[in-house]
Scaffold this active site. Sequence first.
Site, short mmCIF file in Angstrom:
data_model
loop_
_atom_site.label_atom_id
_atom_site.label_comp_id
_atom_site.label_asym_id
_atom_site.label_seq_id
_atom_site.Cartn_x
_atom_site.Cartn_y
_atom_site.Cartn_z
N ARG A 134 0.75 -1.25 0.26
CA ARG A 134 -0.11 -0.18 0.00
C ARG A 134 0.83 1.37 -0.03
NH1 ARG A 134 -3.58 -3.70 2.83
NH2 ARG A 134 -2.40 -3.43 4.72
N GLU A 181 3.88 -10.50 15.07
CA GLU A 181 3.35 -11.14 16.17
C GLU A 181 3.71 -12.60 16.55
OE1 GLU A 181 -1.28 -10.93 18.39
OE2 GLU A 181 -1.00 -10.66 16.40
#
Lengths: 191, 182
Positions: B69, B106
Amino acid sequence: MFAAENGLKGDPRLQAISDAIRVVPHFPKQGIMFQDITTLLLDHKAFKHTIDIFVDRYRDMDISVIAGVEARGFMFGPSIALAIGAKFVPLRKPKKLPGEVISEAYELEYGTDCLEMHVGAVPAGERVIVIDDLVATGGTLSAAIRLLERVGAQVVECACVIGLPEVKGQRRLNGKPLYILVEPREIDGCC
Amino acid sequence: MSAYRDKDPLIHGIQSKIRVVPNFPKPGIMFQDITTLLLDPKAFKDTIDLFVERYKGKNISVVAGIEARGFIFGPPIALEIGAKFVPLRKPKKLPGKVISEEYILEYGKDCLEMHVGAVEPGERALVVDDLIATGGTLCAAMQLLERVGAEVVECACVIELPDLKGRERLNGKPLYVLVESR
């Protein structure tokens, strides 16, 4: 069809664009002469010429959507969209778009891949240009055209910076016009 | 620094075009979807114009955008301010010789790559992405640029998730965002 045959014959910008593209031999595998546009993006003038040529072509064609194919289509599409006042719609690999999507599968050399678009991004009847950095077999662009036609959009043209020999001489892809700026660069005396 | 605090009406227009998609990519995450912003030509143009206004004339020669993006916002900014655009990519996408920077997710790790030679020592660079969350990816991006001797002037994102404190992970580098999402 190549830009040089369609009003831009002898335009020095095309040579500048071609010169700015780097060829990387044997990427991603042996025998492939990869056309690397990242060096074009490092050349501000040549990058601007690239965008300007597409903008000049599409600004008066009543285009309301520029659809860019992930990921290198994202590098060219938005600037064109901004300049002509069109929406930009990303066409993405599976599972990247967060909302409801429609998907279109297409053939790779080995296996299949898939392109997705958000439902509702393009209303029926809108005039669309599909953009990517390069067209080789046309498989990905064909999938993009099918996605857009499935929602009732009108694909006016497919636009690419580079067109490989498979499409040379072809003026249309799936019945849609194809507009290409340059041919692939070759390396002298290579392998 | 956040443009949000200026209460610029343009900012409200931009924020209103960002769609929140609940539970994507997994339960509990409220995903900030910028694709709806890209469907509004005026709001998208305002977004780019706000960044261009900030960075034009500041001698910035590199805009580095994070896949994918960052590739949507970075090039229009680069073109307007007269800078190069440098894509920072996931592994094995860039065809030439690359340098790599690993970063923690994560669960597990990922890696960001940049072409050798794209950026020269002493160049003044921006890093652009759509959103900053934990700051892990932006941090890796800054590392890549600093390793080749560039000066990261600022990180620029459309959206910040302030609760994730990504701003604090930027090793003191400034962060400029248009919109905060809590």
